[in-house]
Design a protein around this motif. Structure first.
Motif, PDB file in Angstrom:
ATOM      1  N   MET A   1       0.819  -1.189   0.000  1.00  0.00           N
ATOM      2  CA  MET A   1       0.000   0.000   0.000  1.00  0.00           C
ATOM      3  C   MET A   1       0.867   1.260   0.000  1.00  0.00           C
ATOM      4  SD  MET A   1      -3.338   1.070   2.246  1.00  0.00           S
ATOM      5  CE  MET A   1      -2.670   0.893   3.849  1.00  0.00           C
ATOM      6  N   THR A   2       1.996   1.238   0.707  1.00  0.00           N
ATOM      7  CA  THR A   2       2.875   2.409   0.744  1.00  0.00           C
ATOM      8  C   THR A   2       3.374   2.762  -0.652  1.00  0.00           C
ATOM      9  OG1 THR A   2       3.562   1.887   2.994  1.00  0.00           O
ATOM     10  CG2 THR A   2       4.990   3.360   1.733  1.00  0.00           C
ATOM     11  N   ARG A   3       3.778   1.741  -1.412  1.00  0.00           N
ATOM     12  CA  ARG A   3       4.245   1.981  -2.788  1.00  0.00           C
ATOM     13  C   ARG A   3       3.146   2.623  -3.623  1.00  0.00           C
ATOM     14  NH1 ARG A   3       4.649  -1.865  -7.646  1.00  0.00           N
ATOM     15  NH2 ARG A   3       5.982  -0.684  -9.046  1.00  0.00           N
ATOM     16  N   SER A   4       1.944   2.118  -3.500  1.00  0.00           N
ATOM     17  CA  SER A   4       0.818   2.649  -4.255  1.00  0.00           C
ATOM     18  C   SER A   4       0.571   4.120  -3.917  1.00  0.00           C
ATOM     19  CB  SER A   4      -0.431   1.808  -3.966  1.00  0.00           C
ATOM     20  OG  SER A   4      -1.565   2.368  -4.577  1.00  0.00           O
TER      21      SER A   4
ATOM     22  N   LEU B   1       2.711   6.299  -2.658  1.00  0.00           N
ATOM     23  CA  LEU B   1       3.818   7.105  -3.181  1.00  0.00           C
ATOM     24  C   LEU B   1       3.688   7.318  -4.693  1.00  0.00           C
ATOM     25  CD1 LEU B   1       6.807   5.668  -1.112  1.00  0.00           C
ATOM     26  CD2 LEU B   1       5.691   7.910  -0.854  1.00  0.00           C
ATOM     27  N   LEU B   2       3.234   6.293  -5.399  1.00  0.00           N
ATOM     28  CA  LEU B   2       3.020   6.446  -6.841  1.00  0.00           C
ATOM     29  C   LEU B   2       1.897   7.433  -7.141  1.00  0.00           C
ATOM     30  CD1 LEU B   2       3.491   2.754  -8.018  1.00  0.00           C
ATOM     31  CD2 LEU B   2       4.959   4.715  -8.610  1.00  0.00           C
ATOM     32  N   PHE B   3       0.843   7.414  -6.327  1.00  0.00           N
ATOM     33  CA  PHE B   3      -0.230   8.396  -6.505  1.00  0.00           C
ATOM     34  C   PHE B   3       0.292   9.816  -6.269  1.00  0.00           C
ATOM     35  CE2 PHE B   3      -3.676   5.090  -5.781  1.00  0.00           C
ATOM     36  CZ  PHE B   3      -4.227   5.226  -7.052  1.00  0.00           C
ATOM     37  N   VAL B   4       1.121   9.990  -5.259  1.00  0.00           N
ATOM     38  CA  VAL B   4       1.683  11.320  -4.970  1.00  0.00           C
ATOM     39  C   VAL B   4       2.575  11.776  -6.126  1.00  0.00           C
ATOM     40  CG1 VAL B   4       3.260  12.590  -3.448  1.00  0.00           C
ATOM     41  CG2 VAL B   4       1.500  11.105  -2.465  1.00  0.00           C
ATOM     42  N   LEU B   5       3.436  10.889  -6.614  1.00  0.00           N
ATOM     43  CA  LEU B   5       4.304  11.243  -7.741  1.00  0.00           C
ATOM     44  C   LEU B   5       3.482  11.572  -8.975  1.00  0.00           C
ATOM     45  CD1 LEU B   5       7.083  11.591  -9.022  1.00  0.00           C
ATOM     46  CD2 LEU B   5       7.133   9.097  -9.389  1.00  0.00           C
ATOM     47  N   ALA B   6       2.460  10.766  -9.253  1.00  0.00           N
ATOM     48  CA  ALA B   6       1.600  11.025 -10.408  1.00  0.00           C
ATOM     49  C   ALA B   6       0.919  12.390 -10.276  1.00  0.00           C
ATOM     50  CB  ALA B   6       0.561   9.917 -10.556  1.00  0.00           C
ATOM     51  N   ALA B   7       0.463  12.708  -9.066  1.00  0.00           N
ATOM     52  CA  ALA B   7      -0.193  13.998  -8.837  1.00  0.00           C
ATOM     53  C   ALA B   7       0.768  15.149  -9.078  1.00  0.00           C
ATOM     54  CB  ALA B   7      -0.765  14.061  -7.422  1.00  0.00           C
ATOM     55  N   LEU B   8       1.988  15.024  -8.568  1.00  0.00           N
ATOM     56  CA  LEU B   8       2.980  16.087  -8.784  1.00  0.00           C
ATOM     57  C   LEU B   8       3.240  16.297 -10.269  1.00  0.00           C
ATOM     58  CD1 LEU B   8       5.523  15.324  -5.924  1.00  0.00           C
ATOM     59  CD2 LEU B   8       4.020  17.324  -6.112  1.00  0.00           C
ATOM     60  N   LEU B   9       3.361  15.201 -11.000  1.00  0.00           N
ATOM     61  CA  LEU B   9       3.637  15.309 -12.432  1.00  0.00           C
ATOM     62  C   LEU B   9       2.446  15.882 -13.198  1.00  0.00           C
ATOM     63  CD1 LEU B   9       5.588  11.983 -12.955  1.00  0.00           C
ATOM     64  CD2 LEU B   9       6.502  14.301 -13.255  1.00  0.00           C
ATOM     65  N   GLU B  10       1.239  15.378 -12.927  1.00  0.00           N
ATOM     66  CA  GLU B  10       0.094  15.869 -13.695  1.00  0.00           C
ATOM     67  C   GLU B  10      -0.275  17.299 -13.321  1.00  0.00           C
ATOM     68  OE1 GLU B  10      -4.270  14.769 -15.392  1.00  0.00           O
ATOM     69  OE2 GLU B  10      -3.725  13.924 -13.453  1.00  0.00           O
ATOM     70  N   ILE B  11      -0.381  17.558 -12.040  1.00  0.00           N
ATOM     71  CA  ILE B  11      -0.766  18.904 -11.617  1.00  0.00           C
ATOM     72  C   ILE B  11       0.335  19.898 -11.968  1.00  0.00           C
ATOM     73  CG2 ILE B  11      -1.376  20.358  -9.643  1.00  0.00           C
ATOM     74  CD1 ILE B  11      -2.495  17.645  -8.384  1.00  0.00           C
TER      75      ILE B  11
ATOM     76  N   ALA C   1       1.525   6.159 -13.758  1.00  0.00           N
ATOM     77  CA  ALA C   1       0.271   5.464 -13.448  1.00  0.00           C
ATOM     78  C   ALA C   1       0.357   3.975 -13.767  1.00  0.00           C
ATOM     79  CB  ALA C   1      -0.884   6.102 -14.208  1.00  0.00           C
ATOM     80  N   THR C   2       1.157   3.604 -14.751  1.00  0.00           N
ATOM     81  CA  THR C   2       1.277   2.186 -15.119  1.00  0.00           C
ATOM     82  C   THR C   2       2.053   1.371 -14.085  1.00  0.00           C
ATOM     83  OG1 THR C   2       3.351   2.383 -16.376  1.00  0.00           O
ATOM     84  CG2 THR C   2       1.294   2.825 -17.562  1.00  0.00           C
ATOM     85  N   LEU C   3       2.722   2.033 -13.159  1.00  0.00           N
ATOM     86  CA  LEU C   3       3.529   1.343 -12.156  1.00  0.00           C
ATOM     87  C   LEU C   3       2.718   0.908 -10.935  1.00  0.00           C
ATOM     88  CD1 LEU C   3       6.659   3.679 -12.297  1.00  0.00           C
ATOM     89  CD2 LEU C   3       6.295   1.504 -13.497  1.00  0.00           C
ATOM     90  N   GLN C   4       1.444   1.298 -10.879  1.00  0.00           N
ATOM     91  CA  GLN C   4       0.600   0.889  -9.755  1.00  0.00           C
ATOM     92  C   GLN C   4       0.519  -0.632  -9.704  1.00  0.00           C
ATOM     93  OE1 GLN C   4      -0.946   2.221  -7.195  1.00  0.00           O
ATOM     94  NE2 GLN C   4      -0.630   4.391  -7.645  1.00  0.00           N
TER      95      GLN C   4
ATOM     96  N   GLY D   1      -9.133   1.188 -15.151  1.00  0.00           N
ATOM     97  CA  GLY D   1     -10.270   1.975 -14.691  1.00  0.00           C
ATOM     98  C   GLY D   1     -10.216   2.266 -13.203  1.00  0.00           C
ATOM     99  N   ARG D   2      -9.821   1.280 -12.426  1.00  0.00           N
ATOM    100  CA  ARG D   2      -9.724   1.469 -10.975  1.00  0.00           C
ATOM    101  C   ARG D   2      -8.643   2.486 -10.637  1.00  0.00           C
ATOM    102  NH1 ARG D   2      -9.187  -3.846  -8.428  1.00  0.00           N
ATOM    103  NH2 ARG D   2     -11.452  -3.843  -8.625  1.00  0.00           N
ATOM    104  N   ILE D   3      -7.488   2.355 -11.275  1.00  0.00           N
ATOM    105  CA  ILE D   3      -6.376   3.275 -11.002  1.00  0.00           C
ATOM    106  C   ILE D   3      -6.773   4.709 -11.347  1.00  0.00           C
ATOM    107  CG2 ILE D   3      -4.014   3.908 -11.657  1.00  0.00           C
ATOM    108  CD1 ILE D   3      -4.275   1.332  -9.951  1.00  0.00           C
ATOM    109  N   LEU D   4      -7.347   4.916 -12.536  1.00  0.00           N
ATOM    110  CA  LEU D   4      -7.699   6.273 -12.932  1.00  0.00           C
ATOM    111  C   LEU D   4      -8.845   6.831 -12.098  1.00  0.00           C
ATOM    112  CD1 LEU D   4      -5.640   7.210 -14.744  1.00  0.00           C
ATOM    113  CD2 LEU D   4      -7.119   6.842 -16.697  1.00  0.00           C
ATOM    114  N   ALA D   5      -9.799   5.989 -11.732  1.00  0.00           N
ATOM    115  CA  ALA D   5     -10.892   6.460 -10.875  1.00  0.00           C
ATOM    116  C   ALA D   5     -10.355   6.914  -9.522  1.00  0.00           C
ATOM    117  CB  ALA D   5     -11.927   5.349 -10.694  1.00  0.00           C
TER     118      ALA D   5
END
Length: 112
Positions: free
Chosen positions: A1-4, A6-16, A49-52, A58-62
């Motif tokens: 769960m920690t990896r997931s 951290l990946l969401f945080v990194l994805a957010a930094l990159l997209e935003i 996002a593909t590293l999740q 669909g679940r990842i993007l939702a």
């Protein structure tokens, strides 16, 4: 769960951050270098996002949608001096609860 997470945080930094750079380049007239760097960040967001660990697009993007909502408010606070009101904060909290339910609720193992 920690990896997931951290990946969401990194994805957010990159997209935003990428979207903000495009905004700065076009709306604030900082130039095409900013737009180009923003586009690169947006592309990297898609790769992260593909590293999740979950394999369901669909679940990842939702779930990421909720992270994006909260992250956007936080970005606005840190970078642009935005001050969210209580409804912004309540909405972001609801979104993050949704992320937790979508991503981390116990599920039966898929037999098919």
């Amino acid at each position: 769960m920690t990896r997931s997470i951290l990946l969401f945080v990194l994805a957010a930094l990159l997209e935003i951050g990428g979207a903000w750079m495009v905004w700065q380049g076009l709306r604030e007239h900082r130039g095409w270098v900013w737009v180009g760097l923003g586009a690169i960040c947006l592309g990297l967001y898609g790769a992260v996002a593909t590293l999740q660990p979950d394999a369901n697009f669909g679940r990842i993007l939702a779930a990421y949608g909720g992270v994006f909502v909260a992250g956007s408010l936080l970005w606005g606070m840190v970078v642009d001096g935005f001050r969210p009101d209580r409804y912004d904060l309540i909405g972001a909290a609801i979104c993050l609860v949704g992320v937790a339910v979508i991503m981390y609720a116990p599920r039966a193992v898929d037999a098919g």
